[in-house]
Design a protein around this motif. Structure first.
Motif, PDB file in Angstrom:
ATOM      1  N   THR A  40      54.865  33.641   9.148  1.00  0.00           N
ATOM      2  CA  THR A  40      55.948  33.381  10.097  1.00  0.00           C
ATOM      3  C   THR A  40      55.431  32.465  11.198  1.00  0.00           C
ATOM      4  O   THR A  40      54.225  32.306  11.390  1.00  0.00           O
ATOM      5  CB  THR A  40      56.491  34.677  10.739  1.00  0.00           C
ATOM      6  OG1 THR A  40      55.446  35.328  11.438  1.00  0.00           O
ATOM      7  CG2 THR A  40      57.095  35.601   9.702  1.00  0.00           C
ATOM      8  N   TYR A  41      56.352  31.898  11.937  1.00  0.00           N
ATOM      9  CA  TYR A  41      56.001  30.979  13.011  1.00  0.00           C
ATOM     10  C   TYR A  41      57.146  30.945  13.994  1.00  0.00           C
ATOM     11  O   TYR A  41      58.299  31.216  13.652  1.00  0.00           O
ATOM     12  CB  TYR A  41      55.736  29.571  12.459  1.00  0.00           C
ATOM     13  CG  TYR A  41      56.688  29.192  11.349  1.00  0.00           C
ATOM     14  CD1 TYR A  41      57.905  28.598  11.620  1.00  0.00           C
ATOM     15  CD2 TYR A  41      56.374  29.498  10.027  1.00  0.00           C
ATOM     16  CE1 TYR A  41      58.788  28.294  10.592  1.00  0.00           C
ATOM     17  CE2 TYR A  41      57.254  29.194   9.004  1.00  0.00           C
ATOM     18  CZ  TYR A  41      58.464  28.591   9.293  1.00  0.00           C
ATOM     19  OH  TYR A  41      59.344  28.306   8.281  1.00  0.00           O
ATOM     20  N   SER A  42      56.809  30.655  15.238  1.00  0.00           N
ATOM     21  CA  SER A  42      57.845  30.552  16.267  1.00  0.00           C
ATOM     22  C   SER A  42      57.371  29.606  17.349  1.00  0.00           C
ATOM     23  O   SER A  42      56.175  29.417  17.558  1.00  0.00           O
ATOM     24  CB  SER A  42      58.153  31.925  16.857  1.00  0.00           C
ATOM     25  OG  SER A  42      56.990  32.502  17.402  1.00  0.00           O
ATOM     26  N   VAL A  85      53.351  26.211  18.967  1.00  0.00           N
ATOM     27  CA  VAL A  85      53.797  26.936  17.795  1.00  0.00           C
ATOM     28  C   VAL A  85      52.789  28.026  17.508  1.00  0.00           C
ATOM     29  O   VAL A  85      51.588  27.776  17.459  1.00  0.00           O
ATOM     30  CB  VAL A  85      53.923  26.012  16.564  1.00  0.00           C
ATOM     31  CG1 VAL A  85      54.333  26.810  15.337  1.00  0.00           C
ATOM     32  CG2 VAL A  85      54.927  24.902  16.821  1.00  0.00           C
ATOM     33  N   GLN A  86      53.281  29.249  17.348  1.00  0.00           N
ATOM     34  CA  GLN A  86      52.406  30.353  16.963  1.00  0.00           C
ATOM     35  C   GLN A  86      52.664  30.699  15.508  1.00  0.00           C
ATOM     36  O   GLN A  86      53.806  30.919  15.113  1.00  0.00           O
ATOM     37  CB  GLN A  86      52.641  31.580  17.831  1.00  0.00           C
ATOM     38  CG  GLN A  86      51.736  32.736  17.423  1.00  0.00           C
ATOM     39  CD  GLN A  86      51.835  33.891  18.370  1.00  0.00           C
ATOM     40  OE1 GLN A  86      51.654  33.722  19.579  1.00  0.00           O
ATOM     41  NE2 GLN A  86      52.121  35.053  17.855  1.00  0.00           N
ATOM     42  N   PHE A  87      51.597  30.725  14.720  1.00  0.00           N
ATOM     43  CA  PHE A  87      51.669  31.121  13.316  1.00  0.00           C
ATOM     44  C   PHE A  87      51.096  32.515  13.172  1.00  0.00           C
ATOM     45  O   PHE A  87      50.059  32.827  13.749  1.00  0.00           O
ATOM     46  CB  PHE A  87      50.855  30.151  12.440  1.00  0.00           C
ATOM     47  CG  PHE A  87      51.417  28.761  12.404  1.00  0.00           C
ATOM     48  CD1 PHE A  87      52.463  28.445  11.562  1.00  0.00           C
ATOM     49  CD2 PHE A  87      50.892  27.778  13.217  1.00  0.00           C
ATOM     50  CE1 PHE A  87      52.984  27.164  11.533  1.00  0.00           C
ATOM     51  CE2 PHE A  87      51.404  26.495  13.197  1.00  0.00           C
ATOM     52  CZ  PHE A  87      52.456  26.192  12.344  1.00  0.00           C
ATOM     53  N   ASP A  88      51.765  33.360  12.419  1.00  0.00           N
ATOM     54  CA  ASP A  88      51.277  34.691  12.080  1.00  0.00           C
ATOM     55  C   ASP A  88      51.104  34.696  10.567  1.00  0.00           C
ATOM     56  O   ASP A  88      52.081  34.631   9.822  1.00  0.00           O
ATOM     57  CB  ASP A  88      52.277  35.751  12.526  1.00  0.00           C
ATOM     58  CG  ASP A  88      51.780  37.173  12.306  1.00  0.00           C
ATOM     59  OD1 ASP A  88      50.645  37.351  11.830  1.00  0.00           O
ATOM     60  OD2 ASP A  88      52.543  38.105  12.606  1.00  0.00           O
ATOM     61  N   LYS A  94      46.523  35.206  13.820  1.00  0.00           N
ATOM     62  CA  LYS A  94      47.558  34.662  14.699  1.00  0.00           C
ATOM     63  C   LYS A  94      46.953  33.418  15.308  1.00  0.00           C
ATOM     64  O   LYS A  94      45.914  33.493  15.967  1.00  0.00           O
ATOM     65  CB  LYS A  94      47.956  35.652  15.787  1.00  0.00           C
ATOM     66  CG  LYS A  94      48.924  36.690  15.308  1.00  0.00           C
ATOM     67  CD  LYS A  94      49.548  37.413  16.470  1.00  0.00           C
ATOM     68  CE  LYS A  94      50.583  38.373  15.930  1.00  0.00           C
ATOM     69  NZ  LYS A  94      51.407  38.942  16.956  1.00  0.00           N
ATOM     70  N   THR A 120      51.022  20.757  19.190  1.00  0.00           N
ATOM     71  CA  THR A 120      52.434  20.894  18.832  1.00  0.00           C
ATOM     72  C   THR A 120      53.130  19.534  18.851  1.00  0.00           C
ATOM     73  O   THR A 120      53.931  19.232  17.964  1.00  0.00           O
ATOM     74  CB  THR A 120      53.143  21.876  19.788  1.00  0.00           C
ATOM     75  OG1 THR A 120      52.449  23.123  19.748  1.00  0.00           O
ATOM     76  CG2 THR A 120      54.589  22.100  19.396  1.00  0.00           C
ATOM     77  N   VAL A 162      45.075  25.582  10.227  1.00  0.00           N
ATOM     78  CA  VAL A 162      45.625  26.561   9.280  1.00  0.00           C
ATOM     79  C   VAL A 162      45.302  26.225   7.827  1.00  0.00           C
ATOM     80  O   VAL A 162      45.633  26.983   6.927  1.00  0.00           O
ATOM     81  CB  VAL A 162      47.152  26.738   9.440  1.00  0.00           C
ATOM     82  CG1 VAL A 162      47.509  27.245  10.817  1.00  0.00           C
ATOM     83  CG2 VAL A 162      47.903  25.484   9.114  1.00  0.00           C
ATOM     84  N   TRP A 181      52.848  25.754   2.610  1.00  0.00           N
ATOM     85  CA  TRP A 181      53.184  24.935   3.777  1.00  0.00           C
ATOM     86  C   TRP A 181      54.392  24.052   3.480  1.00  0.00           C
ATOM     87  O   TRP A 181      55.327  23.983   4.272  1.00  0.00           O
ATOM     88  CB  TRP A 181      51.996  24.084   4.201  1.00  0.00           C
ATOM     89  CG  TRP A 181      52.310  23.312   5.448  1.00  0.00           C
ATOM     90  CD1 TRP A 181      52.780  22.030   5.513  1.00  0.00           C
ATOM     91  CD2 TRP A 181      52.242  23.776   6.790  1.00  0.00           C
ATOM     92  NE1 TRP A 181      52.993  21.665   6.812  1.00  0.00           N
ATOM     93  CE2 TRP A 181      52.679  22.721   7.616  1.00  0.00           C
ATOM     94  CE3 TRP A 181      51.850  24.991   7.362  1.00  0.00           C
ATOM     95  CZ2 TRP A 181      52.723  22.855   8.997  1.00  0.00           C
ATOM     96  CZ3 TRP A 181      51.899  25.107   8.742  1.00  0.00           C
ATOM     97  CH2 TRP A 181      52.335  24.046   9.537  1.00  0.00           C
ATOM     98  N   ILE A 189      59.958  24.306   9.848  1.00  0.00           N
ATOM     99  CA  ILE A 189      59.087  24.074  11.006  1.00  0.00           C
ATOM    100  C   ILE A 189      59.526  22.804  11.735  1.00  0.00           C
ATOM    101  O   ILE A 189      59.634  22.780  12.966  1.00  0.00           O
ATOM    102  CB  ILE A 189      57.609  23.991  10.576  1.00  0.00           C
ATOM    103  CG1 ILE A 189      57.133  25.356  10.071  1.00  0.00           C
ATOM    104  CG2 ILE A 189      56.724  23.490  11.714  1.00  0.00           C
ATOM    105  CD1 ILE A 189      55.790  25.334   9.373  1.00  0.00           C
TER     106      ILE A 189
END
Length: 83
Positions: free
Chosen positions: A7-9, A20-23, A32, A40, A54, A63, A70
């Motif tokens: 996930t990402y937000s 952008v944070q990727f989990d 994380k 970004t 990543v 991806w 994204i």
């Protein structure tokens, strides 16, 4: 390693810039990762090419499967008129 969760937000850094944070959750590992605001911007400029940070955790196919989403998230931020 197989990805179990990806996930990402878009978040705000303390200085107000976006990041952008990727989990990413793998079989036995969780990461994380938050890109810096400059990263970004680079992600936006390169049309959401996979960042090297990543690359060891996410395969190219995964991806590419999320790339349009994204990019849409970044576009929503960067193309929104300032008020």
């Amino acid at each position: 390693m197989k990805i179990k969760h990806f996930t990402y937000s878009l978040r705000k850094a303390p200085d107000g810039g976006p990041y952008v944070q990727f989990d990413i959750r793998l079989q036995n590992h969780r990461a994380k990762i938050g890109l810096t605001p400059a990263d970004t911007v680079e992600l936006w400029i390169t049309y959401a090419e996979m960042p090297t940070v990543v690359a060891d955790l996410v395969d190219e196919r995964t991806w590419e499967g999320h790339r349009k989403t994204i990019l849409a998230m970044l576009a929503d931020h960067y193309l929104t008129p300032f008020h």
